[in-house]
Design a protein around this motif. Structure first.
Motif, mmCIF file in Angstrom:
data_model
loop_
_atom_site.group_PDB
_atom_site.id
_atom_site.type_symbol
_atom_site.label_atom_id
_atom_site.label_comp_id
_atom_site.label_asym_id
_atom_site.label_seq_id
_atom_site.Cartn_x
_atom_site.Cartn_y
_atom_site.Cartn_z
ATOM 1 N N GLN A 1 3.289 5.761 -5.828
ATOM 2 C CA GLN A 1 2.997 5.790 -7.263
ATOM 3 C C GLN A 1 1.843 6.744 -7.570
ATOM 4 O O GLN A 1 1.873 7.460 -8.571
ATOM 5 C CB GLN A 1 2.676 4.395 -7.771
ATOM 6 C CG GLN A 1 3.867 3.482 -7.847
ATOM 7 C CD GLN A 1 3.511 2.093 -8.356
ATOM 8 O OE1 GLN A 1 2.362 1.800 -8.644
ATOM 9 N NE2 GLN A 1 4.519 1.234 -8.466
ATOM 10 N N LEU A 2 0.813 6.756 -6.717
ATOM 11 C CA LEU A 2 -0.301 7.681 -6.927
ATOM 12 C C LEU A 2 0.137 9.139 -6.787
ATOM 13 O O LEU A 2 -0.318 10.007 -7.537
ATOM 14 C CB LEU A 2 -1.435 7.384 -5.945
ATOM 15 C CG LEU A 2 -2.323 6.200 -6.287
ATOM 16 C CD1 LEU A 2 -3.329 5.955 -5.170
ATOM 17 C CD2 LEU A 2 -3.040 6.416 -7.598
ATOM 18 N N GLU B 1 -0.609 4.024 -20.258
ATOM 19 C CA GLU B 1 -0.555 2.623 -19.812
ATOM 20 C C GLU B 1 -0.120 2.530 -18.348
ATOM 21 O O GLU B 1 -0.648 1.733 -17.586
ATOM 22 C CB GLU B 1 0.393 1.809 -20.703
ATOM 23 C CG GLU B 1 -0.126 1.583 -22.097
ATOM 24 C CD GLU B 1 -1.438 0.816 -22.106
ATOM 25 O OE1 GLU B 1 -1.579 -0.150 -21.322
ATOM 26 O OE2 GLU B 1 -2.334 1.200 -22.878
ATOM 27 N N TRP B 2 0.866 3.361 -17.968
ATOM 28 C CA TRP B 2 1.330 3.364 -16.588
ATOM 29 C C TRP B 2 0.214 3.843 -15.660
ATOM 30 O O TRP B 2 0.023 3.297 -14.572
ATOM 31 C CB TRP B 2 2.568 4.247 -16.444
ATOM 32 C CG TRP B 2 3.156 4.231 -15.072
ATOM 33 C CD1 TRP B 2 3.786 3.200 -14.463
ATOM 34 C CD2 TRP B 2 3.116 5.293 -14.112
ATOM 35 N NE1 TRP B 2 4.165 3.547 -13.189
ATOM 36 C CE2 TRP B 2 3.766 4.835 -12.949
ATOM 37 C CE3 TRP B 2 2.620 6.593 -14.127
ATOM 38 C CZ2 TRP B 2 3.924 5.623 -11.825
ATOM 39 C CZ3 TRP B 2 2.779 7.379 -13.003
ATOM 40 C CH2 TRP B 2 3.419 6.884 -11.864
ATOM 41 N N CYS B 3 -0.547 4.853 -16.096
ATOM 42 C CA CYS B 3 -1.677 5.350 -15.300
ATOM 43 C C CYS B 3 -2.701 4.239 -15.072
ATOM 44 O O CYS B 3 -3.185 4.048 -13.948
ATOM 45 C CB CYS B 3 -2.353 6.518 -16.004
ATOM 46 S SG CYS B 3 -1.377 8.014 -16.093
ATOM 47 N N LYS B 4 -3.029 3.511 -16.126
ATOM 48 C CA LYS B 4 -3.995 2.416 -16.009
ATOM 49 C C LYS B 4 -3.470 1.325 -15.081
ATOM 50 O O LYS B 4 -4.224 0.752 -14.287
ATOM 51 C CB LYS B 4 -4.311 1.825 -17.378
ATOM 52 C CG LYS B 4 -5.162 2.711 -18.237
ATOM 53 C CD LYS B 4 -5.468 2.036 -19.572
ATOM 54 C CE LYS B 4 -6.299 2.929 -20.459
ATOM 55 N NZ LYS B 4 -6.601 2.289 -21.750
ATOM 56 N N GLU B 5 -2.176 1.044 -15.176
ATOM 57 C CA GLU B 5 -1.579 0.015 -14.325
ATOM 58 C C GLU B 5 -1.630 0.412 -12.853
ATOM 59 O O GLU B 5 -1.997 -0.396 -11.990
ATOM 60 C CB GLU B 5 -0.131 -0.234 -14.754
ATOM 61 C CG GLU B 5 0.555 -1.301 -13.944
ATOM 62 C CD GLU B 5 2.019 -1.483 -14.344
ATOM 63 O OE1 GLU B 5 2.745 -2.091 -13.539
ATOM 64 O OE2 GLU B 5 2.426 -1.025 -15.419
ATOM 65 N N VAL B 6 -1.287 1.668 -12.550
ATOM 66 C CA VAL B 6 -1.299 2.150 -11.169
ATOM 67 C C VAL B 6 -2.724 2.114 -10.611
ATOM 68 O O VAL B 6 -2.966 1.627 -9.501
ATOM 69 C CB VAL B 6 -0.706 3.576 -11.078
ATOM 70 C CG1 VAL B 6 -0.954 4.183 -9.701
ATOM 71 C CG2 VAL B 6 0.780 3.553 -11.379
ATOM 72 N N SER C 1 0.827 -1.210 0.000
ATOM 73 C CA SER C 1 0.000 0.000 0.000
ATOM 74 C C SER C 1 0.859 1.256 0.000
ATOM 75 O O SER C 1 0.535 2.224 -0.692
ATOM 76 C CB SER C 1 -0.962 0.010 1.181
ATOM 77 O OG SER C 1 -0.251 0.088 2.388
ATOM 78 N N SER C 2 1.947 1.251 0.744
ATOM 79 C CA SER C 2 2.820 2.429 0.751
ATOM 80 C C SER C 2 3.466 2.633 -0.616
ATOM 81 O O SER C 2 3.614 3.766 -1.081
ATOM 82 C CB SER C 2 3.871 2.321 1.840
ATOM 83 O OG SER C 2 4.711 1.216 1.614
ATOM 84 N N SER C 3 3.828 1.554 -1.287
ATOM 85 C CA SER C 3 4.382 1.655 -2.634
ATOM 86 C C SER C 3 3.353 2.234 -3.605
ATOM 87 O O SER C 3 3.672 3.092 -4.436
ATOM 88 C CB SER C 3 4.840 0.278 -3.111
ATOM 89 O OG SER C 3 5.193 0.309 -4.463
ATOM 90 N N LEU C 4 2.105 1.785 -3.495
ATOM 91 C CA LEU C 4 1.063 2.302 -4.378
ATOM 92 C C LEU C 4 0.731 3.757 -4.083
ATOM 93 O O LEU C 4 0.427 4.530 -4.989
ATOM 94 C CB LEU C 4 -0.193 1.442 -4.275
ATOM 95 C CG LEU C 4 -0.114 0.116 -5.016
ATOM 96 C CD1 LEU C 4 -1.327 -0.742 -4.724
ATOM 97 C CD2 LEU C 4 0.010 0.346 -6.511
ATOM 98 N N ILE C 5 0.817 4.159 -2.831
ATOM 99 C CA ILE C 5 0.574 5.565 -2.484
ATOM 100 C C ILE C 5 1.644 6.449 -3.108
ATOM 101 O O ILE C 5 1.347 7.518 -3.645
ATOM 102 C CB ILE C 5 0.499 5.741 -0.952
ATOM 103 C CG1 ILE C 5 -0.793 5.110 -0.438
ATOM 104 C CG2 ILE C 5 0.589 7.207 -0.557
ATOM 105 C CD1 ILE C 5 -0.915 5.060 1.056
#
Length: 96
Positions: A12-13, A25-30, A6-10
């Motif tokens: 990235q967001l 594509e990166w936006c869709k993946e995130v 979750s911290s990694s995804l935050i």
């Protein structure tokens, strides 16, 4: 594992929000990864809830067979009341 993910995804967001021209594509993946993590979180909460319900059902189906004398029960209730700051006197409740 869930916390580190979750911290990694935050992070990235935050990168996605701060960049003006991010790769589509990166936006869709995130966003897809964030959705998957939220779903996994709800599934985890659901499993924990089910385990708690199962434990409660097991305990309620096996009540204590030893009867507790009323004097002992009243003493324990009084001690809990005193510990929480409430004093019981002649049926009334007085707070300190």
């Amino acid at each position: 594992m869930h916390v580190s993910r979750s911290s990694s995804l935050i992070v990235q967001l935050l990168l996605l929000k701060s960049s003006d021209s991010a790769d589509v594509e990166w936006c869709k993946e995130v966003k897809g990864n964030m959705y998957d993590m939220v779903v996994e979180g709800f599934q985890l909460l659901s499993r924990w809830t089910a385990r708690i319900w199962e434990q409660c059902a097991w305990k309620f189906s096996r009540p204590c067979k030893v009867s507790v004398p009323m004097e002992s029960y009243e003493a324990s209730v009084w001690l809990v009341g005193c510990a929480s700051g409430a004093l019981f006197n002649n049926g009334g409740i007085y707070n300190d």
